[in-house]
Write a protein that holds these residues in place. Structure first.
Motif, mmCIF file in Angstrom:
data_model
loop_
_atom_site.group_PDB
_atom_site.id
_atom_site.type_symbol
_atom_site.label_atom_id
_atom_site.label_comp_id
_atom_site.label_asym_id
_atom_site.label_seq_id
_atom_site.Cartn_x
_atom_site.Cartn_y
_atom_site.Cartn_z
ATOM 1 N N PHE A 55 8.883 -7.451 1.682
ATOM 2 C CA PHE A 55 7.689 -6.667 1.343
ATOM 3 C C PHE A 55 7.005 -6.106 2.590
ATOM 4 C CE2 PHE A 55 4.526 -5.446 -1.710
ATOM 5 C CZ PHE A 55 3.332 -5.442 -1.012
ATOM 6 N N HIS A 86 8.684 -11.919 -10.012
ATOM 7 C CA HIS A 86 8.324 -11.556 -8.637
ATOM 8 C C HIS A 86 9.430 -10.751 -7.962
ATOM 9 C CE1 HIS A 86 7.021 -12.622 -4.379
ATOM 10 N NE2 HIS A 86 5.971 -12.042 -4.930
ATOM 11 N N ASP A 88 11.346 -8.491 -9.147
ATOM 12 C CA ASP A 88 11.272 -7.066 -9.501
ATOM 13 C C ASP A 88 10.211 -6.351 -8.685
ATOM 14 O OD1 ASP A 88 11.705 -8.408 -12.723
ATOM 15 O OD2 ASP A 88 13.274 -7.318 -11.605
ATOM 16 N N TYR A 89 9.072 -7.015 -8.509
ATOM 17 C CA TYR A 89 7.972 -6.386 -7.768
ATOM 18 C C TYR A 89 8.313 -6.243 -6.290
ATOM 19 C CZ TYR A 89 5.306 -7.004 -12.010
ATOM 20 O OH TYR A 89 4.882 -6.946 -13.320
ATOM 21 N N ASP A 92 11.035 -3.476 -5.927
ATOM 22 C CA ASP A 92 10.525 -2.125 -6.174
ATOM 23 C C ASP A 92 9.638 -1.662 -5.028
ATOM 24 O OD1 ASP A 92 8.024 -0.528 -7.894
ATOM 25 O OD2 ASP A 92 10.099 0.163 -8.040
ATOM 26 N N ALA A 93 8.719 -2.532 -4.610
ATOM 27 C CA ALA A 93 7.794 -2.151 -3.533
ATOM 28 C C ALA A 93 8.537 -1.904 -2.231
ATOM 29 C CB ALA A 93 6.747 -3.255 -3.334
#
Ligand SMILES: Nc1c(NC[C@H](O)[C@H](O)[C@H](O)CO)[nH]c(=O)[nH]c1=O
Ligand SMILES: CC(=O)[C@@H](O)COP(=O)(O)O
Length: 152
Positions: A55, A86, A88-89, A92-93
């Motif tokens: 991230f 979590h 997936d987030y 994607d981010a």
């Protein structure tokens, strides 16, 4: 047709690598640095920045890309699915962030973040039977640098 030259001499490459799942990301990093060296990039011309997790990659990739200290950036990470959404987030981010930095920034940024369901799948793609995504990104960034220079 435009032909990319995989010419590493004199090129300065930044690598932003996530420490999360470093069993995998260390292998990706080795693949990238070894391949860059094979194509003529000097070890002293490779700037490595380690971030906590995938991230955090886009932010440092943007800072490095805008620093005028590198001709291209390789982003390396390994996101492995857990019990919750979590995964997936984070995926994607991270993907959106890296794509935005590459599209809108001054230098090409290669997406070398593995997104897998299992650790075995990740290891297979970090020097196992699936190859090494870090090495792939090394040849890719030299190709992109060459193409961009021809368009300048
Ligand atoms: N689960 C994984 C993560 N999670 C951590 C995030 O990337 C981030 O560091 C945290 O949410 C704090 O902002 N990171 C990976 O690189 N790989 C994973 O499997
Ligand atoms: C990709 C992740 O963030 C994941 O490793 C987190 O695991 P969990 O979903 O079991 O909390």
């Amino acid at each position: 047709m435009m032909q990319a030259q995989l010419q590493g001499q004199g090129k300065k490459i930044g690598i932003v690598v996530a420490q999360f799942n470093d069993l995998v990301t260390d292998r990706l990093l080795n693949g990238a640095t070894n391949t860059l060296n094979q194509f003529g990039v000097a070890p002293a011309d490779i700037e490595i920045i380690k971030v906590p997790g995938a991230f955090e990659i886009p932010r440092m990739a943007r800072i490095l890309g805008e620093s005028k200290q590198v001709d291209g950036v390789i982003a390396l990470g390994a996101v492995v699915r857990g019990e919750t959404p979590h995964f997936d987030y984070v995926c994607d981010a991270t993907a959106r962030g890296i794509a935005e930095v590459s599209l809108n920034g001054p230098v090409p940024v290669m997406f070398g973040v593995l997104t897998t369901d299992t650790m075995a799948q990740a290891l297979n793609r970090a020097g196992g039977k699936g190859g090494n995504k870090g090495s792939d990104c090394a040849t890719g960034v030299l190709q992109m640098i060459s193409l961009q220079a021809q368009m300048a």
